[in-house]
Design an enzyme around this catalytic site. Structure first.
Site, mmCIF file in Angstrom:
data_model
loop_
_atom_site.group_PDB
_atom_site.id
_atom_site.type_symbol
_atom_site.label_atom_id
_atom_site.label_comp_id
_atom_site.label_asym_id
_atom_site.label_seq_id
_atom_site.Cartn_x
_atom_site.Cartn_y
_atom_site.Cartn_z
ATOM 1 N N LYS A 53 0.838 -1.207 0.000
ATOM 2 C CA LYS A 53 0.000 0.000 0.000
ATOM 3 C C LYS A 53 0.874 1.258 0.000
ATOM 4 O O LYS A 53 0.560 2.250 -0.666
ATOM 5 C CB LYS A 53 -0.944 -0.009 1.214
ATOM 6 C CG LYS A 53 -2.063 -1.026 1.056
ATOM 7 C CD LYS A 53 -2.827 -1.280 2.334
ATOM 8 C CE LYS A 53 -3.795 -2.455 2.140
ATOM 9 N NZ LYS A 53 -4.485 -2.873 3.368
ATOM 10 N N GLN A 97 -4.642 -1.595 9.533
ATOM 11 C CA GLN A 97 -4.472 -2.911 8.923
ATOM 12 C C GLN A 97 -5.031 -3.990 9.851
ATOM 13 O O GLN A 97 -4.661 -4.076 11.017
ATOM 14 C CB GLN A 97 -2.974 -3.160 8.635
ATOM 15 C CG GLN A 97 -2.687 -4.442 7.889
ATOM 16 C CD GLN A 97 -3.289 -4.471 6.480
ATOM 17 O OE1 GLN A 97 -3.200 -3.508 5.729
ATOM 18 N NE2 GLN A 97 -3.927 -5.575 6.124
ATOM 19 N N ASP A 120 -11.293 2.797 4.024
ATOM 20 C CA ASP A 120 -11.625 1.379 3.853
ATOM 21 C C ASP A 120 -13.144 1.180 3.846
ATOM 22 O O ASP A 120 -13.625 0.106 3.503
ATOM 23 C CB ASP A 120 -11.035 0.557 5.018
ATOM 24 C CG ASP A 120 -9.748 -0.158 4.625
ATOM 25 O OD1 ASP A 120 -9.536 -0.366 3.412
ATOM 26 O OD2 ASP A 120 -8.972 -0.504 5.534
#
Ligand code: NAD
Length: 284
Positions: A53, A97, A120
């Site tokens: 990422k 994460q 997200d």
């Protein structure tokens, strides 16, 4: 039968080119999109994802900020960091994460992220907006699948779409996006009776189960479109999807490979959401 390969790697690369130009335009106004990536603990797969990422961000000109916390980080410390990132004007998107170490409450941590930085799209506010058909941020994996279908001129309207897997990050939001685009959607899961028969009815079959080579050709209708979200390791340690590609591709009209299908699209959508957040924060 020859099949059409739904090449996520190629589409993600094209999307990144477009996004680089967008970021360049912002830079001309001294605006730089910023993504905070928070990782807690030492999960090797999480480390690989975070590194990818960060690299993606660099490629398009988004500034990434890594916060690597030790395994024993307390919930209070993690929530404190999120509060600070929520307030920080250099940060447009916050990504935590997952999975987090067991002693940390993932739902509580996600709820703490400001919804306008929740790139997200896991915060209940954004989940709710998706449910009522007006998402600010579309969840990355399902949104990536929709982009891949659109790019291949596959219209889901009226089609029978079967989704195997009902997780909050893939199966459920996938169903919502397809429903909003007028598909007839069936969601299957581990308790579904006769999964094979249900899958065989699918014009578009999306597998997000997490079992290598689970979807064999007898789950698939001739001419179906197959989207493989799964990321697994097979007996030889090779990364593979849920779909038995050599067999299923013989029956499919179109199919995603693993690797190089949905994975790169998920990452591209994260960049897209971060740029969107930046535009929102700068009232563009
Ligand atoms: P999860 O473990 O949360 O959910 C798995 C789902 O599969 C559950 O809903 C379960 O009911 C269902 N399932 C399990 N066994 C089944 C069976 N025998 N028959 C029918 N349904 C069954 O997983 P997840 O987070 O949704 O991820 C699913 C897979 O997708 C994993 O392999 C994951 O690594 C992968 N993934 C890929 C991406 C990507 O970008 N490509 C993103 C997220 C997840």
């Amino acid at each position: 039968m020859s099949y059409k390969l739904l090449d996520g790697k190629d589409l993600a690369a094209r999307m990144k080119k477009t996004m680089s130009k967008e970021v360049e335009k912002l830079a001309a106004e001294a605006i730089v999109p910023g993504l905070a990536v928070v990782i807690a603990g030492n999960d090797p797969a999480s480390r690989i994802y975070v590194n990818m990422k960060k690299k993606d961000c660099e490629e398009v000109g988004i500034k990434s900020f890594e916060y690597a916390l030790p395994e024993e980080t307390s919930e209070e410390e993690l929530l404190g960091l999120i509060d600070a990132l929520n307030q920080d004007s250099a940060i447009d998107g916050i990504l935590v994460q997952l999975p987090l170490p067991e002693h940390l409450d993932e739902a509580k941590v996600i709820r703490r992220i400001s919804p306008d930085k929740d790139v997200d799209a896991f915060h209940p506010f954004n989940v709710g907006e998706l449910m009522i058909g007006r998402p600010i941020f579309a969840p990355c994996t399902p949104a990536g699948v929709m982009e891949l279908l659109k790019d291949a001129n596959i219209d889901v309207a009226g089609k029978n779409c079967v989704i195997a897997g009902r997780s909050n990050i893939v199966g459920k939001p996938m169903a919502m996006l397809m429903l909003h685009d007028n598909a007839t959607v069936t969601i299957c899961h581990s308790q579904t009776r006769d999964l094979k028969a249900v899958c065989k009815e699918a014009d578009i079959l999306i597998s997000a189960i997490g079992r290598a080579d689970f979807i064999t050709d007898d789950y698939v209708k001739e001419g179906a479109i197959i989207i493989d979200v799964g990321i697994n390791r097979n007996a030889e340690g090779k990364v593979t999807g849920d779909v038995d590609f050599p067999k299923v591709s013989k029956k499919a009209f179109a199919i995603t490979p693993v690797p190089g299908g949905v994975g790169p699209m998920t990452r591209a959508m994260l960049l897209k959401n971060t740029i969107k957040a930046c535009n929102m924060h700068n009232k563009k």
